[in-house]
Design a protein around this motif. Structure first.
Motif, PDB file in Angstrom:
ATOM      1  N   TRP A 254      90.184  63.557  23.283  1.00 13.04           N
ATOM      2  CA  TRP A 254      90.019  65.004  23.331  1.00 13.04           C
ATOM      3  C   TRP A 254      89.632  65.413  24.754  1.00 13.04           C
ATOM      4  CZ3 TRP A 254      86.248  65.250  18.540  1.00 13.04           C
ATOM      5  CH2 TRP A 254      86.985  65.046  17.364  1.00 13.04           C
ATOM      6  N   ASN A 255      90.038  66.621  25.132  1.00 18.02           N
ATOM      7  CA  ASN A 255      89.618  67.203  26.420  1.00 18.02           C
ATOM      8  C   ASN A 255      89.760  66.221  27.584  1.00 18.02           C
ATOM      9  OD1 ASN A 255      88.809  69.658  25.183  1.00 18.02           O
ATOM     10  ND2 ASN A 255      86.870  68.732  24.588  1.00 18.02           N
ATOM     11  N   GLN A 256      90.935  65.633  27.689  1.00 12.90           N
ATOM     12  CA  GLN A 256      91.142  64.622  28.724  1.00 12.90           C
ATOM     13  C   GLN A 256      90.949  65.206  30.120  1.00 12.90           C
ATOM     14  OE1 GLN A 256      94.853  62.534  28.441  1.00 12.90           O
ATOM     15  NE2 GLN A 256      94.380  61.144  30.109  1.00 12.90           N
ATOM     16  N   THR A 257      91.447  66.409  30.318  1.00 10.65           N
ATOM     17  CA  THR A 257      91.268  67.068  31.615  1.00 10.65           C
ATOM     18  C   THR A 257      90.596  68.420  31.418  1.00 10.65           C
ATOM     19  OG1 THR A 257      93.504  68.016  31.475  1.00 10.65           O
ATOM     20  CG2 THR A 257      93.261  65.934  32.664  1.00 10.65           C
ATOM     21  N   MET A 258      89.512  68.630  32.118  1.00  9.43           N
ATOM     22  CA  MET A 258      88.814  69.911  32.112  1.00  9.43           C
ATOM     23  C   MET A 258      88.507  70.269  33.569  1.00  9.43           C
ATOM     24  SD  MET A 258      86.203  69.469  28.857  1.00  9.43           S
ATOM     25  CE  MET A 258      85.915  71.232  28.652  1.00  9.43           C
ATOM     26  N   ALA A 259      88.719  71.517  33.904  1.00  6.76           N
ATOM     27  CA  ALA A 259      88.549  71.957  35.292  1.00  6.76           C
ATOM     28  C   ALA A 259      87.105  71.777  35.753  1.00  6.76           C
ATOM     29  CB  ALA A 259      88.967  73.413  35.431  1.00  6.76           C
ATOM     30  N   ILE A 260      86.928  71.007  36.828  1.00  8.06           N
ATOM     31  CA  ILE A 260      85.600  70.768  37.386  1.00  8.06           C
ATOM     32  C   ILE A 260      85.353  71.734  38.537  1.00  8.06           C
ATOM     33  CG2 ILE A 260      84.098  69.092  38.508  1.00  8.06           C
ATOM     34  CD1 ILE A 260      85.522  66.892  37.072  1.00  8.06           C
TER      35      ILE A 260
END
Length: 290
Positions: A80-86
């Motif tokens: 889940w949520n492999q990429t989230m904007a940092i």
């Protein structure tokens, strides 16, 4: 037979052979490992998949990917949520560049991987922290991924298993990092109020704000042998109290003796131990209707 043959002429002049012409033995990177505990050099393949020293049984630190491979049923993990904007909320100098380099080196986008999986057929939400990424430090994204994992586990009425490995809160995100302690803790409280199981497995190291929040909130708290478990570092404590700490302080064995954790489980037995806990705490086994 020429027993007294004249030896071939040996030149005393400096060698004209360049360094490039001399072939040096090439040792592949990662072929040998040095155990941090017993200091012995080990052939990497002798560590096995579990990455355990064959001499002293020291547990080497492993990545989230390696951990998932050891624990879950083959092919069952759905991330889940492999990429989230940092973001860089404090405009910390050089933070974006360091994040980019760390992502490439650690081969992961953040210090925790979350998803759903099966362990010996027992379905569970799984969160695995990775010390290779900023020493597993807890920033906004780590807190958000963990919070969403508990919220989705509540919706799906599933237990949660979290493997902790962290140096604490991420200093580049300041107070926003510390806020994640309360946010994740609130999600855990809602999950617990619904009668769902939460198991934590403390691995080396589990320290700082992670220890002070979700690492110690599990219904059942397990730990790997020799894992460092504590809040402030040993040197910080010694400098503060002006005294030396006992041998083994902040080890998993020490905190077990003090009643902070429930059991130390060898890495090779973690998969079976966790699946057993999930099975005996399933709603069907406990006669519950969720």
């Amino acid at each position: 037979m020429k027993l007294f043959r004249k030896r071939p002429y040996i030149s005393l002049e400096p060698s004209t052979v360049s360094e490039e012409d001399v072939q040096k033995p090439v040792v592949p990177e990662g072929l040998w490992k040095k155990c941090p505990n017993c200091k012995k050099t080990i052939y990497s393949k002798d560590l096995g998949e579990e990455k355990i020293c064959p001499h002293c049984q020291y547990n080497f630190r492993i990545s989230a990917e390696e951990r998932i491979h050891l624990i879950v049923d083959y092919g069952s993990f759905e991330e889940w949520n492999q990429t989230m904007a940092i973001e860089n909320p404090l405009d910390f100098p050089g933070y974006e560049d360091k994040l980019a380099k760390t992502k490439e080196k650690a081969n992961t986008d953040e210090a925790v991987v979350t998803g759903i999986a099966a362990i010996n057929g027992q379905k569970t939400v799984l969160c695995v922290m990775d010390s290779n990424f900023f020493m597993g430090s807890m920033g906004k994204i780590v807190g958000e991924k963990l919070t969403q994992a508990f919220e989705r586990a509540l919706e799906l009425k599933l237990p949660v298993v979290v493997f902790t490995a962290s140096g604490g809160a991420r200093m580049q995100e300041g107070i926003l990092s510390l806020m994640q302690m309360a946010k994740v803790s609130a999600a855990i409280a809602n999950h617990s109020a619904a009668g769902l199981l939460y198991v934590t497995v403390l691995t080396d190291p589990t320290t700082g704000g992670v220890t002070a929040s979700f690492a110690m909130q599990g219904d059942i708290i397990l730990a790997e042998p020799g894992a460092t478990v504590g809040f402030a570092g040993k040197r910080v404590i010694e400098q503060t109290i002006k005294a030396s700490l006992p041998e083994g302080f902040q080890s998993a064995e020490h905190v077990l003796q003090k009643g902070f954790i429930d059991r130390i489980v060898p890495r090779k037995r973690l998969r079976s131990a966790i699946s057993y806990l999930l099975a005996i705490h399933s709603p069907e086994e406990m006669g519950l209707e969720l």
